[in-house]
Design a protein around this motif. Structure first.
Motif, PDB file in Angstrom:
ATOM      1  N   VAL A 145      71.122  69.954 -23.968  1.00  0.00           N
ATOM      2  CA  VAL A 145      70.563  70.241 -22.643  1.00  0.00           C
ATOM      3  C   VAL A 145      69.313  71.091 -22.802  1.00  0.00           C
ATOM      4  N   GLN A 146      69.400  72.161 -23.606  1.00  0.00           N
ATOM      5  CA  GLN A 146      68.238  73.032 -23.774  1.00  0.00           C
ATOM      6  C   GLN A 146      67.058  72.255 -24.359  1.00  0.00           C
ATOM      7  N   ASN A 147      67.326  71.404 -25.334  1.00  0.00           N
ATOM      8  CA  ASN A 147      66.244  70.603 -25.919  1.00  0.00           C
ATOM      9  C   ASN A 147      65.572  69.730 -24.870  1.00  0.00           C
ATOM     10  N   LEU A 148      66.357  69.127 -23.991  1.00  0.00           N
ATOM     11  CA  LEU A 148      65.792  68.280 -22.953  1.00  0.00           C
ATOM     12  C   LEU A 148      65.089  69.108 -21.874  1.00  0.00           C
ATOM     13  N   LEU A 149      65.630  70.263 -21.538  1.00  0.00           N
ATOM     14  CA  LEU A 149      64.972  71.135 -20.553  1.00  0.00           C
ATOM     15  C   LEU A 149      63.589  71.577 -21.027  1.00  0.00           C
ATOM     16  N   THR A 150      63.405  71.648 -22.332  1.00  0.00           N
ATOM     17  CA  THR A 150      62.128  72.117 -22.880  1.00  0.00           C
ATOM     18  C   THR A 150      61.205  70.977 -23.287  1.00  0.00           C
ATOM     19  N   ASP A 151      61.544  69.751 -22.916  1.00  0.00           N
ATOM     20  CA  ASP A 151      60.728  68.595 -23.307  1.00  0.00           C
ATOM     21  C   ASP A 151      60.423  67.708 -22.090  1.00  0.00           C
ATOM     22  N   PRO A 152      59.369  68.068 -21.320  1.00  0.00           N
ATOM     23  CA  PRO A 152      59.034  67.299 -20.109  1.00  0.00           C
ATOM     24  C   PRO A 152      58.763  65.813 -20.379  1.00  0.00           C
ATOM     25  N   LEU A 157      83.116  65.112 -36.979  1.00  0.00           N
ATOM     26  CA  LEU A 157      83.204  65.802 -35.693  1.00  0.00           C
ATOM     27  C   LEU A 157      81.805  66.014 -35.113  1.00  0.00           C
ATOM     28  N   LEU A 158      80.872  66.474 -35.942  1.00  0.00           N
ATOM     29  CA  LEU A 158      79.494  66.671 -35.472  1.00  0.00           C
ATOM     30  C   LEU A 158      78.865  65.344 -35.051  1.00  0.00           C
ATOM     31  N   ASN A 159      79.057  64.312 -35.851  1.00  0.00           N
ATOM     32  CA  ASN A 159      78.528  62.994 -35.487  1.00  0.00           C
ATOM     33  C   ASN A 159      79.101  62.526 -34.154  1.00  0.00           C
ATOM     34  N   TYR A 160      80.405  62.749 -33.961  1.00  0.00           N
ATOM     35  CA  TYR A 160      81.033  62.372 -32.694  1.00  0.00           C
ATOM     36  C   TYR A 160      80.356  63.111 -31.534  1.00  0.00           C
ATOM     37  N   GLY A 161      80.141  64.401 -31.725  1.00  0.00           N
ATOM     38  CA  GLY A 161      79.522  65.202 -30.675  1.00  0.00           C
ATOM     39  C   GLY A 161      78.144  64.707 -30.293  1.00  0.00           C
ATOM     40  N   PHE A 162      77.332  64.337 -31.281  1.00  0.00           N
ATOM     41  CA  PHE A 162      75.977  63.874 -31.000  1.00  0.00           C
ATOM     42  C   PHE A 162      75.938  62.437 -30.509  1.00  0.00           C
ATOM     43  N   SER A 163      76.905  61.641 -30.907  1.00  0.00           N
ATOM     44  CA  SER A 163      76.926  60.230 -30.530  1.00  0.00           C
ATOM     45  C   SER A 163      77.568  59.974 -29.170  1.00  0.00           C
ATOM     46  N   ASN A 164      78.327  60.931 -28.658  1.00  0.00           N
ATOM     47  CA  ASN A 164      79.060  60.742 -27.402  1.00  0.00           C
ATOM     48  C   ASN A 164      78.800  61.896 -26.438  1.00  0.00           C
ATOM     49  N   PRO A 165      77.531  62.123 -26.073  1.00  0.00           N
ATOM     50  CA  PRO A 165      77.216  63.312 -25.278  1.00  0.00           C
ATOM     51  C   PRO A 165      77.712  63.280 -23.840  1.00  0.00           C
ATOM     52  N   THR A 166      78.042  62.109 -23.324  1.00  0.00           N
ATOM     53  CA  THR A 166      78.444  62.047 -21.917  1.00  0.00           C
ATOM     54  C   THR A 166      79.937  61.844 -21.721  1.00  0.00           C
ATOM     55  N   GLU A 167      80.649  61.531 -22.795  1.00  0.00           N
ATOM     56  CA  GLU A 167      82.081  61.264 -22.657  1.00  0.00           C
ATOM     57  C   GLU A 167      82.874  62.550 -22.473  1.00  0.00           C
ATOM     58  N   ALA A 168      83.935  62.450 -21.704  1.00  0.00           N
ATOM     59  CA  ALA A 168      84.839  63.585 -21.552  1.00  0.00           C
ATOM     60  C   ALA A 168      85.428  63.908 -22.922  1.00  0.00           C
ATOM     61  N   ILE A 169      85.565  65.191 -23.189  1.00  0.00           N
ATOM     62  CA  ILE A 169      86.070  65.620 -24.494  1.00  0.00           C
ATOM     63  C   ILE A 169      87.520  66.046 -24.350  1.00  0.00           C
ATOM     64  N   SER A 170      88.359  65.527 -25.241  1.00  0.00           N
ATOM     65  CA  SER A 170      89.725  66.024 -25.325  1.00  0.00           C
ATOM     66  C   SER A 170      90.128  66.016 -26.796  1.00  0.00           C
ATOM     67  N   ARG A 199      73.804  64.329 -17.526  1.00  0.00           N
ATOM     68  CA  ARG A 199      73.591  63.407 -18.648  1.00  0.00           C
ATOM     69  C   ARG A 199      74.438  63.806 -19.862  1.00  0.00           C
ATOM     70  N   PHE A 200      74.681  65.097 -20.011  1.00  0.00           N
ATOM     71  CA  PHE A 200      75.450  65.580 -21.160  1.00  0.00           C
ATOM     72  C   PHE A 200      76.879  65.969 -20.787  1.00  0.00           C
ATOM     73  N   GLY A 201      77.363  65.415 -19.677  1.00  0.00           N
ATOM     74  CA  GLY A 201      78.774  65.543 -19.341  1.00  0.00           C
ATOM     75  C   GLY A 201      79.170  66.774 -18.555  1.00  0.00           C
TER      76      GLY A 201
END
Length: 167
Positions: free
Chosen positions: A113-120, A61-74, A137-139
């Motif tokens: 999102v937070q990680n990207l917001l803090t990494d110019p 489940l965690l791998n799915y979450g990190f590997s598919n950040p833009t896909e709609a979740i159901s 970018r993250f759906g």
């Protein structure tokens, strides 16, 4: 047994030993810290101990979450992808993380999102120079829902995080 990277362990330990670990804000902070620990599931070591079926399901489940950040979740999509019933996924997620799988995946995305917001530098590389572009970018397609969920999880709105990193 799961072993985290040393820096994640130190961060979790200092938070848990602090005197301010009560209430909803602390729970959200702890959730965010745990999600960060799992940001790179390939860095998690099981020390050669085979995982239980439930632990494997949560890893997947965690791998799915990190590997598919833009896909709609159901839940239906998760069920088909992970080859487990929706009730098994939900039960395991609630038992292991205290939240539904949908909430867990949303927390993962919000942490991303937070990680990207803090990494110019990474923003430049990805061409995501605005909060809207990063959220998309993250759906996250509904700006108001995104901002509300972000503030609930991190205690500040995304603009505050973004502005602080630009300063």
């Amino acid at each position: 047994m799961v072993t985290f990277q040393q820096r994640h362990f130190k961060t979790l330990k200092s938070f848990l030993l602090s005197s301010d670990i009560h209430g909803y804000a602390a729970r959200d902070t702890l959730d965010a810290l745990l999600v960060e620990c799992f940001m790179r599931p390939d860095n998690i070591s099981t020390a050669g101990i085979p995982l239980s079926n439930r632990a494997e399901l949560m890893r997947d489940l965690l791998n799915y979450g990190f590997s598919n950040p833009t896909e709609a979740i159901s839940l239906e999509t998760l069920s088909k992808t992970l080859l487990k019933s929706p009730s098994s996924i939900t039960k395991a997620s609630r038992e292991q993380f205290g939240v539904s799988p949908m909430q867990l995946l949303k927390q993962i995305r919000l942490q991303q999102v937070q990680n990207l917001l803090t990494d110019p530098e990474q923003q430049q590389q990805l061409g995501t120079l605005s909060i809207h572009a990063i959220a998309k970018r993250f759906g996250f397609t509904a700006p108001n829902h995104f901002a509300r969920d972000y503030k609930t999880m991190f205690g500040e709105n995304p603009g505050q995080t973004f502005s602080r990193e630009k300063a």
